[in-house]
Design a protein around this motif. Structure first.
Motif, PDB file in Angstrom:
ATOM      1  N   GLU A 167       4.355  -0.683  -5.350  1.00  0.00           N
ATOM      2  CA  GLU A 167       3.979  -1.700  -4.371  1.00  0.00           C
ATOM      3  C   GLU A 167       2.489  -1.709  -4.056  1.00  0.00           C
ATOM      4  O   GLU A 167       2.008  -2.633  -3.394  1.00  0.00           O
ATOM      5  CB  GLU A 167       4.757  -1.482  -3.064  1.00  0.00           C
ATOM      6  CG  GLU A 167       6.249  -1.692  -3.179  1.00  0.00           C
ATOM      7  CD  GLU A 167       6.952  -1.437  -1.862  1.00  0.00           C
ATOM      8  OE1 GLU A 167       7.804  -2.274  -1.492  1.00  0.00           O
ATOM      9  OE2 GLU A 167       6.651  -0.411  -1.200  1.00  0.00           O
ATOM     10  N   CYS A 168       1.759  -0.721  -4.499  1.00  0.00           N
ATOM     11  CA  CYS A 168       0.345  -0.631  -4.157  1.00  0.00           C
ATOM     12  C   CYS A 168      -0.465  -0.178  -5.363  1.00  0.00           C
ATOM     13  O   CYS A 168       0.049   0.506  -6.261  1.00  0.00           O
ATOM     14  CB  CYS A 168       0.123   0.324  -2.986  1.00  0.00           C
ATOM     15  SG  CYS A 168       0.619   2.028  -3.298  1.00  0.00           S
ATOM     16  N   THR A 169      -1.726  -0.540  -5.367  1.00  0.00           N
ATOM     17  CA  THR A 169      -2.638  -0.052  -6.400  1.00  0.00           C
ATOM     18  C   THR A 169      -2.960   1.415  -6.181  1.00  0.00           C
ATOM     19  O   THR A 169      -3.016   2.210  -7.122  1.00  0.00           O
ATOM     20  CB  THR A 169      -3.937  -0.878  -6.378  1.00  0.00           C
ATOM     21  OG1 THR A 169      -3.620  -2.245  -6.663  1.00  0.00           O
ATOM     22  CG2 THR A 169      -4.935  -0.358  -7.391  1.00  0.00           C
ATOM     23  N   ALA A 170      -3.174   1.773  -4.927  1.00  0.00           N
ATOM     24  CA  ALA A 170      -3.485   3.163  -4.584  1.00  0.00           C
ATOM     25  C   ALA A 170      -3.099   3.390  -3.132  1.00  0.00           C
ATOM     26  O   ALA A 170      -2.940   2.450  -2.345  1.00  0.00           O
ATOM     27  CB  ALA A 170      -4.963   3.469  -4.815  1.00  0.00           C
ATOM     28  N   ARG A 171      -2.979   4.664  -2.780  1.00  0.00           N
ATOM     29  CA  ARG A 171      -2.577   5.036  -1.420  1.00  0.00           C
ATOM     30  C   ARG A 171      -3.286   6.336  -1.051  1.00  0.00           C
ATOM     31  O   ARG A 171      -3.185   7.343  -1.751  1.00  0.00           O
ATOM     32  CB  ARG A 171      -1.060   5.208  -1.353  1.00  0.00           C
ATOM     33  CG  ARG A 171      -0.520   5.573   0.014  1.00  0.00           C
ATOM     34  CD  ARG A 171       0.990   5.759  -0.038  1.00  0.00           C
ATOM     35  NE  ARG A 171       1.393   6.839  -0.939  1.00  0.00           N
ATOM     36  CZ  ARG A 171       2.096   6.677  -2.055  1.00  0.00           C
ATOM     37  NH1 ARG A 171       2.505   5.475  -2.407  1.00  0.00           N
ATOM     38  NH2 ARG A 171       2.405   7.725  -2.819  1.00  0.00           N
TER      39      ARG A 171
END
Length: 751
Positions: A286-290
């Motif tokens: 769901e995200c590119t990075a976290r």
């Protein structure tokens, strides 16, 4: 009428160093430059000139009366040689009834003579008739104007800077640079005298102190090189400064500067579950990075790093792995204390502009950041930004390149009630931590950045709740740089500090009538998070043509004091900024939202809508400033502030402002303050909704227009129990008025 050069008397329009203008000699009046009137009527010209000369003389007498012990006649106070002339002249060198005398001298010569006469021949006498001594050493006066509250504020800031003797820094040269800037006091020197016709920066709007008066530093600059908080300063007006400095935040979280390691899978799963309940978690797909931070420490076990999105710790700075351009970005300070602009501003008449202090110069420039005139228009964030550089343990670094995926980047700052303080530490001392974020968006790139500040329970970390709550200061600093034709969508959600106590607006009689076990005001006063203070600075620079920055800022937390300052600088043609904000305040909170949109280049666009909802016995403040420089022709700017007051005991100060130097712009702003609409409530209740539900529906509709612009991936579904919509509704239900409306002063108001 010819232009009358400034005489010995100087007109003071602003004080470049002192907080309050010291007695000054007033400078030439533009009243004597009425050329159009003179050409139409010689009679009017004579009358106007005589009146103007009398007015200047009266101003001179007023200036003299300000000086201590000025009781002698004016002719004895200002001793200047009066040039003899066959025409009727005053001691100011002005012809009475005949216009200014023409002695054949040029305007430049007269100005130079006037400046020399003022510097060399001015004599100021005391009440005993003796000349007053000139003051040349100003250091003894540096702190002479400080009140007890000012001294307490400086002492409080010093405890933050020293952190109980722990002065370890982790950002290498950035920490050292900002520490030196903070500890280097402002020099107390007079501004140089510029000559008319020779110096491009010459302007009649200057301040000159009397040589018998001391020179003071600007308000807040007595002890440090950057202005610290002051109760009476414009930047801190209506904020609870006394309540803030009464709390000691001198401790630091244990292990700051090192990673927060999660070894056991059970603890990791528990942390993920806790973050999911707060809506502060995105899965890998769901995200590119976290990037996840707990009590100011980076948690690699919960994070997803890439080559472009990573955590920068002390090892990166010590090894020299941080590029020079990144160091340059990190070294910048807000409020104009980094004078060099982040990008050149094109200007056809003056060439590329590179200095913030000289924009719209000479007559309309703000001037040096350390001047009182400039400080009165600042947000008061520079000292706290420097403090962040000195005390931050790491940096969340995001660089958007061509290969970056178009999914959002999530940065989470979570804190526990104890904020990572050591067991057995002095519980009377609070804890301060300093999150830092840097986002750089290259030309033509897209970035969706989501920042969230949430609470975590102690048992989510260690399985026990032995640690007692501590007063917490979160001092965050976010920097965003937007390149040419780049697009940034920024969502900032502040939800830390728990939830405020409901029904605090009830009177003692109403509490007794409702048969409550305890007065809600007493419950709110004991709430630990009421001692928390939450500072956040967001500094945005659009450095490329056609760059765009679109933000949604939601202040929903329950901290006792909250202050969010946003600054957007539009440096290139076609740059655009949109700032939409919402602040919810209840219980006994004090919230402050400040924005500054700075139009510097031609054809820039800005849109701002700020919504506030204030209930209980809370106090809120919104101050939005838009400045349009002379180089920013064809600017299009709109600003609107809307506020709903839910209680008679709630207060709001809403101050939208426009400062326009350019003459070809389209700008507008406005502000509204109201209660919930009685007609809309009646309509909903006539359709079967009860009073509380009808109010909740209207309140949520008011917030939804701002909340709907948050990144959809983070906001969650419509019926998602942990989604943004449900979280907002739960907080609104806590501050919704419970009683019927009553007629107060001819208007229905919630009670």
């Amino acid at each position: 009428m010819k232009f009358l050069p400034p005489s010995i008397l100087h007109l003071s329009t602003r004080n470049s160093i002192g907080a309050h203008p010291t007695p000054t000699i007033l400078l030439s009046s533009p009243l004597l430059t009425m050329e159009s009137s003179v050409r139409r009527s010689p009679v009017v010209a004579a009358i106007t000139t005589a009146a103007a000369a009398a007015a200047v003389a009266l101003v001179a007498l007023s200036a003299a009366s300000v000086v201590d012990a000025f009781t002698l006649p004016h002719s004895q106070l200002l001793q200047h040689p009066v040039k003899s002339s066959s025409s009727s002249t005053s001691s100011l060198g002005v012809s009475i009834g005949l216009g200014p005398e023409n002695d054949g001298s040029s305007t430049k010569d007269k100005l130079d003579v006037a400046a020399t006469a003022e510097d060399e021949q001015l004599i100021i006498r005391g009440e005993d008739g003796l000349p007053l001594p000139y003051i040349t050493d100003f250091e003894p006066y540096r702190t002479s104007r400080m009140s007890n509250s000012d001294k307490d504020a400086d002492a409080w800031f010093t405890t933050l800077l020293t952190s109980n003797g722990d002065e370890t820094s982790y950002l290498g040269p950035i920490s050292e640079l900002h520490k030196e800037r903070l500890l280097t006091k402002v020099e107390l020197i007079d501004e140089p005298i510029l000559k008319y016709g020779e110096d491009e920066e010459w302007t009649p709007y200057v301040s000159r102190r009397l040589p018998t008066s001391p020179l003071y530093p600007a308000y807040g600059l007595e002890t440090y090189g950057l202005p610290v908080l002051r109760r009476g300063a414009e930047a801190w007006r209506n904020f609870d400064v006394n309540g803030l400095i009464a709390v000691d935040y001198s401790s630091r979280p244990v292990g700051i500067g090192s990673d927060y390691v999660v070894d056991e899978n059970e603890v990791r799963e528990k942390l993920i579950s806790a973050l999911q309940e707060k809506g502060a978690w995105l899965d890998e797909d769901e995200c590119t990075a976290r990037l996840v931070y707990i009590n100011g420490r980076f948690c690699p076990g919960l994070s997803k790093q890439t080559e472009s999105v990573k955590n920068l710790d002390s090892s990166h700075f010590e090894s020299g792995a941080v590029p020079d351009k990144t160091l340059e970005y990190l070294s910048r300070l807000p409020d104009g204390f980094t004078d060099e602009l982040a990008a050149e501003v094109p200007d056809e008449s003056k060439g590329p502009l590179t200095s913030l202090a000289k924009l719209s110069s000479p007559d309309h420039s703000v001037g040096k950041a350390t001047s009182q005139f400039a400080i009165n228009n600042q947000q008061g964030t520079a000292a706290f930004a420097a403090l962040n550089s000195i005390k931050a343990g790491c940096v969340a670094y995001i660089e958007s390149k061509d290969d970056l995926e178009k999914r959002p980047v999530l940065v989470v700052n979570a804190q526990t009630p104890s904020c990572g303080s050591s067991e057995g530490a002095d519980e009377s001392k609070g804890v301060a931590f300093h999150p830092r974020t840097l986002a750089v968006v290259d030309d033509g790139c897209i970035l969706s950045l989501v920042q969230m500040c949430v609470d975590l329970d102690e048992d989510s970390l260690s399985g026990n709740t032995a640690s007692s709550p501590r007063a917490t200061l979160k001092n965050g600093y976010t920097q965003i740089f937007v390149g040419s034709n780049a697009n940034v969508t920024h969502s900032f959600l502040e939800e830390s500090g728990g939830i405020v106590t409901s029904n605090v607006e009830m009177s003692d009689e109403e509490v007794a009538k409702a048969k409550l076990d305890e007065n809600p005001r007493d419950v709110e006063a004991r709430r630990p998070a009421l001692r928390n203070s939450n500072f956040e600075m967001i500094d945005v620079h659009v450095t490329g043509d056609g760059g765009s920055y679109d933000s949604s800022i939601l202040e929903l937390g329950g901290s006792g004091r909250s202050r969010l300052a946003i600054s957007a600088s539009l440096l290139r043609p076609g740059a655009m900024a949109s700032i939409n904000g919402f602040a919810l305040s209840g219980g006994a909170q004090r919230t402050d939202m400040r924005t500054n949109i700075h139009h510097m280049a031609q054809g820039t666009i800005s849109r701002q809508e700020q919504r506030n909802m204030v209930g209980g016995r809370s106090t809120a403040c919104f101050r939005g400033r838009i400045r349009v420089e002379q180089s920013a022709q064809q600017t299009d700017s709109e600003q609107l502030s809307r506020t709903i007051l839910l209680s008679d005991h709630a207060r709001i100060w809403a101050t939208p402002s426009l400062e326009i130097i350019a003459d070809d712009v389209q700008c507008k702003h406005g502000a509204t303050v109201s209660d919930l609409s009685e007609e809309e409530l009646f309509y909903l209740r006539s359709r079967g909704l009860d009073r509380t539900l009808a109010r909740n529906l209207l309140m949520y509709a008011f917030v939804e227009e701002i909340g709907s612009s948050v990144d959809k991936v983070v906001a969650g579904g419509f019926n998602d129990e942990n989604g943004l919509r449900q979280r907002i509704i739960r907080r609104l239900e806590n501050v919704v008025p419970k009683g019927e409306k009553t007629l107060v002063g001819g208007e229905f108001q919630s009670v």
